[in-house]
Scaffold this motif. Structure first.
Motif, PDB file in Angstrom:
ATOM      1  N   GLN A 279    -106.451 -24.884  22.457  1.00 18.75           N
ATOM      2  CA  GLN A 279    -106.158 -24.309  23.949  1.00 18.75           C
ATOM      3  C   GLN A 279    -105.515 -24.811  25.551  1.00 18.75           C
ATOM      4  O   GLN A 279    -105.929 -25.164  26.180  1.00 18.75           O
ATOM      5  N   VAL A 280    -104.734 -26.396  25.113  1.00 21.12           N
ATOM      6  CA  VAL A 280    -104.403 -27.214  25.866  1.00 21.12           C
ATOM      7  C   VAL A 280    -103.725 -27.646  25.227  1.00 21.12           C
ATOM      8  O   VAL A 280    -102.277 -28.051  26.003  1.00 21.12           O
ATOM      9  N   LEU A 281    -104.084 -28.458  24.142  1.00 21.64           N
ATOM     10  CA  LEU A 281    -103.217 -30.098  23.973  1.00 21.64           C
ATOM     11  C   LEU A 281    -101.541 -29.290  23.788  1.00 21.64           C
ATOM     12  O   LEU A 281    -100.487 -29.800  23.751  1.00 21.64           O
ATOM     13  N   ASN A 282    -101.634 -28.467  22.362  1.00 22.55           N
ATOM     14  CA  ASN A 282    -100.465 -28.244  21.687  1.00 22.55           C
ATOM     15  C   ASN A 282     -99.397 -27.787  22.799  1.00 22.55           C
ATOM     16  O   ASN A 282     -98.122 -28.019  22.568  1.00 22.55           O
ATOM     17  N   GLN A 283     -99.490 -27.214  23.700  1.00 16.49           N
ATOM     18  CA  GLN A 283     -98.456 -26.549  24.741  1.00 16.49           C
ATOM     19  C   GLN A 283     -97.543 -27.670  25.762  1.00 16.49           C
ATOM     20  O   GLN A 283     -96.930 -27.674  26.209  1.00 16.49           O
ATOM     21  N   TYR A 284     -98.332 -29.276  25.310  1.00 10.31           N
ATOM     22  CA  TYR A 284     -97.795 -30.596  25.935  1.00 10.31           C
ATOM     23  C   TYR A 284     -97.328 -31.158  24.975  1.00 10.31           C
ATOM     24  O   TYR A 284     -96.278 -32.843  25.399  1.00 10.31           O
ATOM     25  N   LEU A 285     -96.996 -31.001  23.620  1.00  7.31           N
ATOM     26  CA  LEU A 285     -96.648 -31.108  22.596  1.00  7.31           C
ATOM     27  C   LEU A 285     -94.861 -31.421  21.803  1.00  7.31           C
ATOM     28  O   LEU A 285     -95.252 -30.533  22.823  1.00  7.31           O
ATOM     29  N   SER A 286     -94.442 -31.821  21.098  1.00  9.59           N
ATOM     30  CA  SER A 286     -92.854 -31.598  21.610  1.00  9.59           C
ATOM     31  C   SER A 286     -91.709 -32.175  22.427  1.00  9.59           C
ATOM     32  O   SER A 286     -91.682 -31.199  22.806  1.00  9.59           O
ATOM     33  N   GLY A 287     -92.588 -32.773  23.247  1.00  6.72           N
ATOM     34  CA  GLY A 287     -91.829 -33.277  24.621  1.00  6.72           C
ATOM     35  C   GLY A 287     -92.514 -33.308  25.573  1.00  6.72           C
ATOM     36  O   GLY A 287     -92.264 -33.854  26.848  1.00  6.72           O
ATOM     37  N   ARG A 288     -93.558 -33.212  25.633  1.00  2.00           N
ATOM     38  CA  ARG A 288     -94.187 -32.945  26.908  1.00  2.00           C
ATOM     39  C   ARG A 288     -95.599 -33.903  27.191  1.00  2.00           C
ATOM     40  O   ARG A 288     -96.414 -33.686  28.196  1.00  2.00           O
ATOM     41  N   GLU A 289     -94.911 -34.421  26.306  1.00  2.00           N
ATOM     42  CA  GLU A 289     -97.284 -35.487  26.106  1.00  2.00           C
ATOM     43  C   GLU A 289     -97.405 -36.517  27.187  1.00  2.00           C
ATOM     44  O   GLU A 289     -98.039 -36.034  27.721  1.00  2.00           O
ATOM     45  N   ALA A 290     -96.294 -37.272  27.932  1.00  3.17           N
ATOM     46  CA  ALA A 290     -96.321 -37.990  29.311  1.00  3.17           C
ATOM     47  C   ALA A 290     -96.639 -37.214  30.239  1.00  3.17           C
ATOM     48  O   ALA A 290     -97.338 -37.003  30.924  1.00  3.17           O
ATOM     49  N   GLU A 291     -96.269 -35.238  29.792  1.00  8.57           N
ATOM     50  CA  GLU A 291     -96.518 -34.117  31.427  1.00  8.57           C
ATOM     51  C   GLU A 291     -98.735 -34.602  31.104  1.00  8.57           C
ATOM     52  O   GLU A 291     -99.171 -34.629  32.428  1.00  8.57           O
ATOM     53  N   PHE A 292     -98.691 -34.051  29.771  1.00  9.05           N
ATOM     54  CA  PHE A 292    -100.405 -33.958  29.565  1.00  9.05           C
ATOM     55  C   PHE A 292    -101.053 -35.386  30.264  1.00  9.05           C
ATOM     56  O   PHE A 292    -101.733 -35.595  30.811  1.00  9.05           O
ATOM     57  N   VAL A 293    -100.477 -36.668  29.918  1.00 11.01           N
ATOM     58  CA  VAL A 293    -100.811 -37.866  30.253  1.00 11.01           C
ATOM     59  C   VAL A 293    -100.892 -38.494  32.086  1.00 11.01           C
ATOM     60  O   VAL A 293    -102.132 -37.642  32.581  1.00 11.01           O
ATOM     61  N   ASP A 294     -99.709 -37.877  32.683  1.00  9.49           N
ATOM     62  CA  ASP A 294    -100.078 -37.653  34.158  1.00  9.49           C
ATOM     63  C   ASP A 294    -100.450 -36.736  35.302  1.00  9.49           C
ATOM     64  O   ASP A 294    -100.980 -37.033  36.449  1.00  9.49           O
TER      65      ASP A 294
END
Length: 551
Positions: A279-294
Motif C-alpha cells: 500500500q505504501v513502500l513498493n511505489q517508492y522502490l526502484s529509483g524513488r527511495e530517496a523520495e520516500f525518506v524526504d
C-alpha cells in the motif's frame, strides 16, 4: 525439564473433550468491554469470506498430556467471549443440527463409555461461574441475560458478560440466520488458536511472560529500512536513524501504522509486514527511495513529534494548536492521529487552517468517544475523512458532520449518569471546565486531577444530605454532570461526606481559599445544594457542552 507443547488447534477441538477449561481464582475476572467483543465479532465476520485459516492468537495452559483438565493462564477473555458468541447463535438457531452442534461446543454432553461427565467446557472463577452457567451455557437463557438490570449483577465481570452479550446479540440478529450459520461453521473449522501447554504452573507463567515481553527483535520498520536504505548513501541512513531517535523505537514503529492508514485510507486487514509494502513502500522502490525518506518518512516523523510533544511552533495560534493536541491525547484511542498527521504534514505552515481543522477533529473524536463507538466504525469514519482530505475537501469534509442522530446520542450520554462511564467522565468535565472558563487554551497541568461528587455517593446515617435528598433524588442526581466537580488532589472519602457548607470550605477550596477549576468555583458560589439547584445546573451545563461541541 518440563515438557512444553504448542499446537495449532481448530476451535471445534478447543471446545471439545480434549480440554476442560478452568479459570483459577487468582486470575483477574472477565473484563473485556463491548468494543473488544464487537471487534472480535467484526474480525470473524470479515474472515468468513476468506478461504484462509483465521488465527485468534495463542493461549497458555497448565495441562498434563493426555488429560483434559486445563488451567487457563492466558486466554480467558477470548474463551469467555467466544462462548458467549456461540451461545447467542445457539439460542437464535432453529432446533436441530446447528443448535445441537453448538450446544456440544459449549457443554460436554457426557459419554459413559469414555467416562466423560456432563459439564460446561469452560468454568469461570468461582464467584461468576454459577451466573455464567445459568445465563450463557444453559440453553435458552441469553434473552434473559440481556434483559437483566444492573441490580441483578453482583460483579463487574457479570456486567461485562451482560453488556457484551447484548451488543453481540444485536449484531448477530441483524445478520440473519444464514449468515450466522456461515459464521459459526467458519469459527468451528477454519479458526485456530495456538495452544501452549505445560504441566507446571511456574513454567506456564514464564512462558506467558516471555510471550508478552517486548523484546528488541527486528521490527517491521527495520525490514522496511533494509529495503529503502540499501539503495541509498549514508546520508539517508543518517536521516532514517535521526527520525527513529527523535521518536524513540516504539513510537517510530507505530508511525508506520499511521502512514499506512494515511495512504490506504482503510482499516488494516492484514499485518503491517504484508500491507505496508503493497500500500505504501513498493511505489517508492526502484529509483524513488530517496523520495520516500524526504517526502514521507522525515516529514511525518517531524509531524508526529510535534503532536506527541505538544510542540507546534508558530508566531500565531501555536498555543491553541498545542491545546488541541493535549485534548486529543486524552482520548482512549489513537485512531485520530493519521488525519492529524496529514494536517500537520500538509498545512503545518498555516496555523489558522490547522487550528480550524483540529477543532473539527476534536469535536468528531469527542463525540465518538462519548458515544463509545468501537474500533471498526470509528476507523471507517477517519478513513472517510482521509479520503475527503485527499479529494481536496479540507475543513468542509462531510466526514466532520455529525448527523442529527449522532448529535442527539452525544447529548443523551452527556445528560446521563456520566460518573459511571469511567473512561469519558474526566475528559468531558475538563472540556466543560475550559468552556466555562472561556479560555480555549485552558489546559490544566496538575499532576493529579480527580472527579468528585458534591452530593456524596453514600451519605452517612443522620446526614443532612438524607433530609435534603430523597432516595429517588439521589438515584436521579448522584452520578450526573450537575453533581460532579474537579479537584487537583486525591479524594478523601471521609471529608467527602461532610454537609454542603463544610465540604465547600474544607474540600473544594485550596489553601489559598480558591478553587482551581471554573466548574468547582461555580459550586462554591452556590448557597445551597438541592434537587432544584441540580436540575437547573444540569440544563445549563449540558447546554454549554452542546454549544461548545455544536450539538
Amino acid at each position: 525439564m518440563h515438557k512444553l507443547e504448542a499446537h495449532e488447534v481448530p476451535l471445534h477441538k478447543v471446545f471439545g473433550s480434549d480440554y476442560d477449561f478452568r479459570i483459577p481464582d487468582y486470575q483477574r475476572p472477565y473484563a473485556w468491554e463491548v468494543e473488544q467483543a464487537q471487534q472480535l465479532l467484526e474480525d470473524l465476520v470479515e474472515a468468513v469470506d476468506s478461504d484462509e485459516p483465521y488465527f485468534l492468537g495463542s493461549m497458555v495452559l497448565v495441562k498434563t498430556d493426555g488429560k483434559a483438565d486445563s488451567e487457563v493462564i492466558d486466554g480467558q477473555q477470548r474463551l469467555t467471549t467466544l462462548t458467549i458468541l456461540l451461545a447467542i447463535v445457539r439460542d437464535l438457531a432453529t432446533p436441530g443440527g446447528i443448535q445441537n452442534s453448538l450446544g456440544k461446543m459449549i457443554i460436554e454432553q457426557g459419554d459413559e463409555l469414555l467416562g466423560l461427565e456432563p459439564k460446561p467446557r469452560l468454568a469461570l472463577r468461582e464467584r461468576d461461574q454459577a451466573f455464567f452457567r445459568t445465563y450463557v451455557q444453559q440453553p435458552g437463557r441469553i434473552e434473559d441475560l440481556v434483559a437483566l438490570g444492573d441490580g441483578a449483577l453482583k460483579t463487574d465481570a457479570q456486567k461485562a458478560i451482560r453488556d457484551n452479550a447484548k451488543a453481540l446479540r444485536t449484531t448477530l440478529v441483524e445478520q440473519g440466520e444464514e449468515a450466522r450459520h456461515r459464521l459459526v461453521k467458519m469459527i468451528s473449522a477454519q479458526t485456530f488458536l495456538v495452544v501452549v501447554s505445560t504441566p507446571n504452573l511456574a513454567s506456564a507463567h514464564r512462558i506467558f511472560s516471555v510471550m508478552n515481553a517486548r523484546g528488541l527483535d527486528l521490527s517491521p520498520a527495520d525490514i522496511f529500512k533494509s529495503k529503502v536504505i540499501g539503495e541509498l548513501d549514508d546520508e539517508y541512513a543518517k536521516k532514517w536513524d535521526e527520525a527513529e531517535v527523535r521518536l524513540g523505537r516504539s513510537d517510530f514503529a507505530d508511525l508506520f501504522l499511521y502512514i499506512r492508514m494515511i495512504f490506504a485510507k482503510e482499516r488494516a486487514k492484514q499485518d503491517l509486514m504484508t500491507e505496508f509494502p503493497k500500500q505504501v513502500l513498493n511505489q517508492y522502490l526502484s529509483g524513488r527511495e530517496a523520495e520516500f525518506v524526504d517526502d514521507v518518512l522525515v516529514p511525518y516523523a517531524e509531524a508526529y513529534q510535534q503532536i506527541r510533544d505538544f510542540g507546534y511552533e508558530s508566531t500565531v495560534r501555536a498555543e491553541q494548536i498545542n491545546s488541541w493536541f493535549r485534548r486529543l491525547a486524552q482520548i482512549d484511542n489513537s485512531d485520530w492521529l493519521p488525519p492529524a498527521l496529514w494536517a500537520v504534514r500538509h498545512h503545518g505552515d498555516d496555523p489558522v487552517w490547522l487550528d480550524g481543522f483540529l477543532g473539527r477533529l476534536e469535536r468528531l473524536a469527542a463525540s465518538m468517544f462519548v458515544r463509545r463507538i468501537y474500533t471498526t466504525p470509528r476507523v471507517i469514519r477517519y478513513s472517510n475523512l482521509l479520503r475527503d482530505l485527499a479529494a481536496g475537501y479540507g475543513l468542509d469534509s462531510p466526514a466532520f458532520v455529525l448527523d442529527a442522530d449522532e448529535r442527539a446520542e452525544t447529548a443523551r450520554q452527556l445528560d446521563g449518569a456520566l460518573y459511571l462511564v469511567q473512561k469519558t467522565r474526566r475528559y468531558v468535565l475538563l472540556r466543560l471546565d475550559e468552556m466555562l472558563a472561556g479560555d480555549p487554551g485552558a489546559i490544566y497541568k496538575f499532576p493529579v486531577i480527580t472527579v468528585e461528587h458534591v452530593l456524596p455517593q453514600n451519605p452517612k446515617e443522620g446526614s443532612v444530605w438524607l433530609s435534603d435528598f430523597s432516595a429517588e433524588d439521589r438515584a436521579t442526581w448522584t452520578h450526573r454532570l450537575a453533581n460532579l466537580v474537579l479537584l487537583n488532589r486525591w479524594k478523601n472519602s471521609e471529608a467527602g461526606n461532610n454537609d454542603f457548607t463544610t465540604k465547600k470550605d474544607k474540600y473544594f477550596l485550596s489553601g489559598k481559599g480558591v478553587a482551581a477549576f471554573a466548574l468547582t468555583s461555580q459550586v462554591v458560589a452556590q448557597p445551597e445544594w438541592t434537587p432544584v439547584v441540580l436540575e437547573t445546573r444540569q440544563k445549563e451545563l449540558v447546554r454549554t457542552l452542546a454549544e461548545g461541541w455544536g450539538l
